[in-house]
Write an enzyme that holds these catalytic residues in place. Structure first.
Site, PDB file in Angstrom:
ATOM      1  N   GLY A  17      10.350  -8.971   7.329  1.00 30.37           N
ATOM      2  CA  GLY A  17       9.470  -7.107   6.999  1.00 30.37           C
ATOM      3  C   GLY A  17       8.720  -7.326   7.854  1.00 30.37           C
ATOM      4  N   GLY A  20       6.895  -4.026   9.096  1.00 29.76           N
ATOM      5  CA  GLY A  20       6.738  -3.183   8.286  1.00 29.76           C
ATOM      6  C   GLY A  20       4.547  -2.370   7.954  1.00 29.76           C
ATOM      7  N   TYR A 150      11.938   1.184  -7.556  1.00 34.91           N
ATOM      8  CA  TYR A 150      10.453   0.427  -7.188  1.00 34.91           C
ATOM      9  C   TYR A 150       9.925  -0.537  -8.289  1.00 34.91           C
ATOM     10  CZ  TYR A 150       7.110  -1.443  -3.930  1.00 34.91           C
ATOM     11  OH  TYR A 150       5.471  -1.887  -3.981  1.00 34.91           O
ATOM     12  N   LYS A 154       9.209  -4.764  -8.859  1.00 33.91           N
ATOM     13  CA  LYS A 154       8.180  -5.149  -8.388  1.00 33.91           C
ATOM     14  C   LYS A 154       8.571  -6.280 -10.329  1.00 33.91           C
ATOM     15  CE  LYS A 154       7.485  -4.749  -4.347  1.00 33.91           C
ATOM     16  NZ  LYS A 154       7.637  -5.639  -3.761  1.00 33.91           N
TER      17      LYS A 154
END
Ligand code: SER
Length: 323
Positions: A17, A20, A150, A154
């Site tokens: 990632g 990002g 999300y 998490k």
């Protein structure tokens, strides 16, 4: 003895990632610290914003074989696993978000355990909390009932990290990041992104239409503190880490109204118009302020940027950035 040679041989860092918001700045900081040749950056596809100098490899974290090959080929000893979908985008694509955030993490943890990767960093978030959490001065240990996919990913991810540590001794370290504010790379699809977008409107001389209500308070952090926290956490002796799910972490807490006022001290004509949407409902299930005293005790966490310093830095840097 062989273990020592293995550690010297498997000495590179992999960032997933890396294109990002956090990945691009963390990769650059790691390259400064460890040398550009020692940081391999990856993402599902290359972006124009890519940090320069480091080797980029396309990597889909849903492809476990590709992760395994990468770790072996590049002699990876540490991984910063940042590939994920954020909260607002996640609500548009719940199943894909679960798949990427959860299976990407488990794929990575399994390979790291099998290939004896020394350390893994994985970011959790304030989104792991929920509306039954104590939302003011949120403690490390409290009710956690996230309402976004999300946030569910998490919270589940934190438990998987703890499980890999307890069951296999994998050294996974994690932080529950608040909203991250940065000027270099735009964030992508988060609820806290207003605190970045607002600066771009202010610098263009436009009013900002805010998707959160004027008084919706959230914890926030300037990017250089977020990068510092990850790098510091990864350098702490293993024995000093007492939290194997994810550490509460914060710098300051603000509402869009307070941020507007702080920006107006530099740009007096700036104005915000409030049009709260579904993201305001998400934000209202997240902590307003966080107790991060365990991070401060365990490994000496200290933030450098409060609201005023962050606002001054954002305005100064964005004013210098070509459009
Ligand atoms: N910044 C993230 C988001 O808004 C929360 O971790 O989705």
């Amino acid at each position: 003895m062989y273990q020592r040679y293995y550690a010297i041989y498997m000495n590179k860092i992999l960032v997933t990632g890396a294109c990002g918001q956090l990945g691009s700045e963390l990769s650059t900081a790691l390259a400064h610290l460890k040398g550009v040749d020692n940081v391999i950056i990856s993402d599902i596809r290359q972006s124009n914003e890519l940090p320069s100098g480091m080797q980029f490899i396309p990597l889909d974290v849903l492809d476990q074989e590709a992760i395994d090959k990468t770790i072996q080929k590049y002699h990876i000893g540490q991984v910063y696993h940042l590939a994920a979908m954020l909260s607002a985008t996640g609500e548009q694509q719940p199943r894909n978000t679960w798949n990427l955030n959860m299976n990407g993490l488990i794929n990575l943890l399994e390979v790291c355990q099998q290939r004896s990767v020394e350390k893994v960093f994985w970011p959790s978030s304030i989104a792991a909390f929920g509306s039954h959490t104590q939302l003011v001065d949120t403690p490390q240990f409290t009710i956690m009932d996230p309402e976004t996919v999300y946030g569910i990913s998490k919270l589940s991810g934190e438990l998987w990290c703890e499980y890999f540590h307890a069951r296999f001794g994998l050294d996974v370290r994690s932080l529950r990041y608040p909203g991250l504010i940065s000027y270099k790379s735009p964030p992508g699809g988060g609820t806290t992104d207003y605190a970045v977008a607002i600066f771009h409107s202010a610098l263009k001389g436009e009013a900002y239409q805010c998707f959160l209500g004027e008084n919706t308070r959230l914890p926030m952090m300037y990017m250089s503190d977020a990068v510092k926290a990850a790098i510091e956490l990864m350098s702490v002796p293993k024995k000093d880490i007492s939290i194997h799910t994810s550490y509460n972490l914060t710098a300051f807490s603000i509402t869009p109204g307070e941020l507007t006022t702080a920006i107006q001290t530099h740009i007096p004509e700036f104005n915000t118009i409030y049009k709260p949407d579904f993201r305001d409902l998400i934000a209202k299930t997240w902590p307003q302020t966080i107790d991060d005293s365990i991070a401060r005790q365990d490994w000496g966490w200290r933030h450098d940027y409060g609201l005023d310093r962050m606002v001054a830095e954002m305005i100064r840097n964005l004013a210098l950035t070509p459009n």
